[in-house]
Design an enzyme around this catalytic site. Structure first.
Site, PDB file in Angstrom:
ATOM      1  N   ARG A 111       0.813  -1.218   0.000  1.00  0.00           N
ATOM      2  CA  ARG A 111       0.000   0.000   0.000  1.00  0.00           C
ATOM      3  C   ARG A 111       0.842   1.261   0.000  1.00  0.00           C
ATOM      4  O   ARG A 111       0.444   2.277  -0.571  1.00  0.00           O
ATOM      5  CB  ARG A 111      -0.978   0.004   1.183  1.00  0.00           C
ATOM      6  CG  ARG A 111      -2.104  -1.041   1.049  1.00  0.00           C
ATOM      7  CD  ARG A 111      -3.294  -0.673   1.944  1.00  0.00           C
ATOM      8  NE  ARG A 111      -2.851  -0.364   3.284  1.00  0.00           N
ATOM      9  CZ  ARG A 111      -2.723  -1.264   4.277  1.00  0.00           C
ATOM     10  NH1 ARG A 111      -3.011  -2.525   4.052  1.00  0.00           N
ATOM     11  NH2 ARG A 111      -2.314  -0.890   5.455  1.00  0.00           N
TER      12      ARG A 111
ATOM     13  N   GLU B  33       3.940  -9.128  16.266  1.00  0.00           N
ATOM     14  CA  GLU B  33       3.328  -9.628  17.497  1.00  0.00           C
ATOM     15  C   GLU B  33       3.942 -10.976  17.860  1.00  0.00           C
ATOM     16  O   GLU B  33       4.273 -11.240  19.012  1.00  0.00           O
ATOM     17  CB  GLU B  33       1.814  -9.743  17.286  1.00  0.00           C
ATOM     18  CG  GLU B  33       1.020  -9.799  18.574  1.00  0.00           C
ATOM     19  CD  GLU B  33      -0.473  -9.786  18.289  1.00  0.00           C
ATOM     20  OE1 GLU B  33      -1.242  -9.996  19.232  1.00  0.00           O
ATOM     21  OE2 GLU B  33      -0.881  -9.594  17.115  1.00  0.00           O
TER      22      GLU B  33
END
Lengths: 180, 180
Positions: A65, A102
Site C-alpha cells: 500500500r 506480534e
C-alpha cells in the site's frame, strides 16, 4: 482549507471494516478514498505541501500500500521513487532491516543504490500503527548515509504510539485516530 | 518525441539482472528508471497520453509493482485508483479470479465496489510477460460490468505472446523486448 477540515473530510472517505484481519481489529480501508479521484488528489497534495517546506531529493515507501502514495507523491514532487520491499522481491544487491511483529520478526529490503549518500529522503505510508515497519525503512535510508526528511502518513493510530518509536525523526499524519 | 526514441531512452534506464528470480532469467529491473524522476515522469506521461485518447473513468493495477505506475497514472489523469491484490489482502467483500503459473495456480482479488458498472477502466502494469495476471485483472473488471479501456505496460516481453492472451482488448507497451 484548514488541516482539521481536510482531515475530517478525507477521514469520511475511509471505510472501517470490523474484524479484519482478525476479530477485534477495526481495519482502516483506504480503497474508498483512493476510489475518489478528488480525495486521492487532496491527500497527495497535503503530503506534497509538507515536502515542499523542506529539501526532498527522493521519495521512498514500503510495499504494497505504501507504493500507492509513494509513487503519487514522487510524481507530484517530480522526484525519483525508491521501493522498499519484503525479502527476496528486489532483484539487485540489497540491504535488510528486521522489525518485530506480534509473534516473531519480519524484514524489509532496499537496493544498495536506491538512495545516495547525502540525499534527503521522504518516507511515506498510508497508516502509522506501531511504527515498526517505518522505523526499519528509516534505518535502511540512514545506513546508506542519507537522511530522513520526514515520515508522512495519511492516518495515525495515535493510541499505538508509533510516533514515539520514530522519534527524533519528523513525523506527520493527516488523520489522527485516538482510540481503538 | 517519437515513441521509438522515448522507448530507446527509457529502455536504457532499465537494469538487466541476470539469473533472477532463477537461473536463466534476465530480470528487467525498473527501479533504476523509477530512481530517475525525469524518466519516471516521461514513462507516466506516455501512459497518460494513451489514456487521453479515450474515456478513462478509473485506473486499476495489480500489486505490488503495478501500484507504482497505477497510482502515478491515476494522479496524472485525476481519476480514482482501484487496487487489485493477492488473496486475503483486501479487507472488504471481494471477487477473485485464478490464473495459471508454471506450477499450479494463483489468484487476484478486487473489492466488489472497486469499479462501477458501465465504467471504462485503464489497467496498467510495469511488465507484460505471459499475461496471465493481467487477464485475470481484466476479468475482474468485466465481471463488474465495467469495460477495459486498454491494458498499458512499460515493457513487453513480446516472445512470451502475452498480447495474444489479452486480445481482443487493446494493449500498449512502450518498450518491446523481442528475445530472452
Amino acid at each position: 482549507m484548514r488541516q482539521e477540515d481536510l482531515a475530517t473530510r478525507l477521514g469520511e472517505k475511509i471505510r472501517n471494516v470490523p474484524d479484519f484481519p482478525k476479530p477485534g481489529i477495526q481495519f482502516k480501508d483506504i480503497t474508498t478514498l483512493l476510489a475518489d479521484g478528488a480525495a486521492f488528489r487532496e491527500a497527495t497534495q497535503w503530503m506534497a505541501g509538507l515536502a515542499r517546506a523542506k529539501r526532498v531529493d527522493r521519495v521512498a515507501a514500503v510495499e504494497a500500500r505504501g507504493f500507492i502514495f509513494g509513487a503519487a507523491l514522487a510524481r507530484e514532487l517530480n522526484t525519483g521513487f525508491a521501493p522498499i520491499r519484503k525479502p527476496r522481491k528486489l532483484p539487485y544487491k540489497t540491504i535488510a532491516e528486521s522489525y518485530s511483529l506480534e509473534y516473531g520478526t519480519d524484514s524489509v529490503e532496499m537496493h544498495v543504490d536506491a538512495v545516495k549518500p547525502g540525499e534527503s529522503v521522504l518516507l511515506v505510508d498510508d497508516l502509522l500503527a506501531t511504527g515498526g515497519t517505518m522505523l526499519a525503512a528509516c534505518r535502511l535510508v540512514e545506513r546508506q548515509k542519507a537522511s530522513v526528511a520526514a515520515c508522512v502518513f495519511l492516518i495515525e493510530l495515535a493510541f499505538l504510539k508509533g510516533r514515539d518509536k520514530l522519534s527524533p525523526r519528523e513525523t506527520h499524519a493527516l488523520i489522527r485516530v485516538d482510540s481503538e
